[in-house]
Write an enzyme that holds these catalytic residues in place. Structure first.
Site, PDB file in Angstrom:
ATOM      1  CG  ASP A  12      35.766  46.785  29.184  1.00 16.75           C
ATOM      2  OD1 ASP A  12      36.251  47.955  30.745  1.00 16.75           O
ATOM      3  OD2 ASP A  12      35.064  47.133  28.947  1.00 16.75           O
ATOM      4  CG  ASP A  14      29.863  48.398  33.255  1.00 15.22           C
ATOM      5  OD1 ASP A  14      29.787  47.181  33.889  1.00 15.22           O
ATOM      6  OD2 ASP A  14      30.084  49.643  33.968  1.00 15.22           O
ATOM      7  CG  ASP A 200      33.185  48.224  25.563  1.00 17.53           C
ATOM      8  OD1 ASP A 200      34.248  48.160  26.989  1.00 17.53           O
ATOM      9  OD2 ASP A 200      32.757  49.129  25.373  1.00 17.53           O
TER      10      ASP A 200
END
Length: 261
Positions: A12, A14, A200
């Site tokens: 991922d 951001d 996240d």
């Protein structure tokens, strides 16, 4: 005969490889260099558009690998830079306009804003904000209503075949597909010996649970992810440090564990 690919990393962006506030990734440079040294694949997997990811992938020197774009709604081929503006995006936007106004006004999508307004909301530079609006498959946005309104909003959209995924910042609407779907397709193509994923947010969970090693990167800007499948047996790990700092430490430690550093 070509040597088999040793490691394929899915990450991922951001809040994971990229800092939540600064959008910088240089704190992960040591681990990225270590991966390059062993000819590992690094596949970017994000809600970002093909135009955004194409530019970042080039900056990172990862053009030779595919990327997963728009939360898994599409794949950007190696060395590609953009995806054509697609009918799927137009259809998602059309579905939004069928909703009762009381629900529609609770969702502020990227297509509802000017590039300058997107800059103000995200902190992106203007050129990057314009790339973020070059969408082919999905519509991310801010949710401004209550939990009950969101449930009603999603139920109405589902009647049109539109589903939602919650990311680290935005609720993203599309006609389906997720990061895990595309991960499995890419793994089938490349047949790596080991697979690693880092993320996240809730939209990363399936990706983290479908690799040999999943790494939950700490993000103090959101509630921690729940205990994941495989965590008790050490398949899923968690970082103490946030963003690219945690990413860097976790990847280096895992390469040591696999005797590949």
């Amino acid at each position: 005969m070509t040597n088999p690919l040793s490691v394929m990393v899915f990450t991922d962006l951001d809040g994971t490889l990229i800092d939540h506030d600064t959008y910088r990734w240089d704190a992960a440079q040591e681990a990225l260099t270590a991966l390059k040294r062993i000819s590992a694949a690094v596949v970017l997997a994000s809600s970002k558009t093909a135009a955004e990811i194409g530019a970042l992938r080039s900056e990172l020197g990862l053009e030779g690998w595919p990327a997963i774009v728009e939360n898994g709604a599409g794949i950007l081929s190696p060395h590609g830079t953009t995806a054509q503006h697609g009918a799927q995006y137009d259809a998602v936007r059309s579905a939004l306009e069928t909703l009762p106004s009381a629900l529609r006004e609770c969702f502020r999508g990227f297509g509802d804003m000017t590039a300058d307004q997107l800059v103000e909301m995200t902190g992106l530079a203007l050129p990057q904000a314009k790339l973020a609006q070059q969408r082919a498959y999905s519509e991310p946005g801010q949710w401004l209503g209550t939990a009950q309104q969101q449930a009603d909003f999603l139920a109405c959209l589902l009647e049109h075949g539109v589903t939602a995924q919650q990311g680290g910042r935005f609720l993203t609407l599309s006609f389906g597909g997720n990061k895990a779907d595309k991960l499995l397709k890419i793994v089938q193509t490349y047949q790596p010996q080991h697979t690693i994923a880092l993320g996240d947010a809730p939209n990363d969970i399936q990706m983290l649970e479908n690799v040999d090693f999943g790494i939950v990167v700490a993000n103090p800007h959101r509630a921690p992810l729940p205990v994941l499948k495989g965590e008790a047996r050490g398949q899923i790990l968690r970082t103490k440090e946030a963003g690219p700092v945690g990413w860097n430490t976790a990847v280096l430690q895992l390469l040591d564990r696999l005797h590949m550093k």
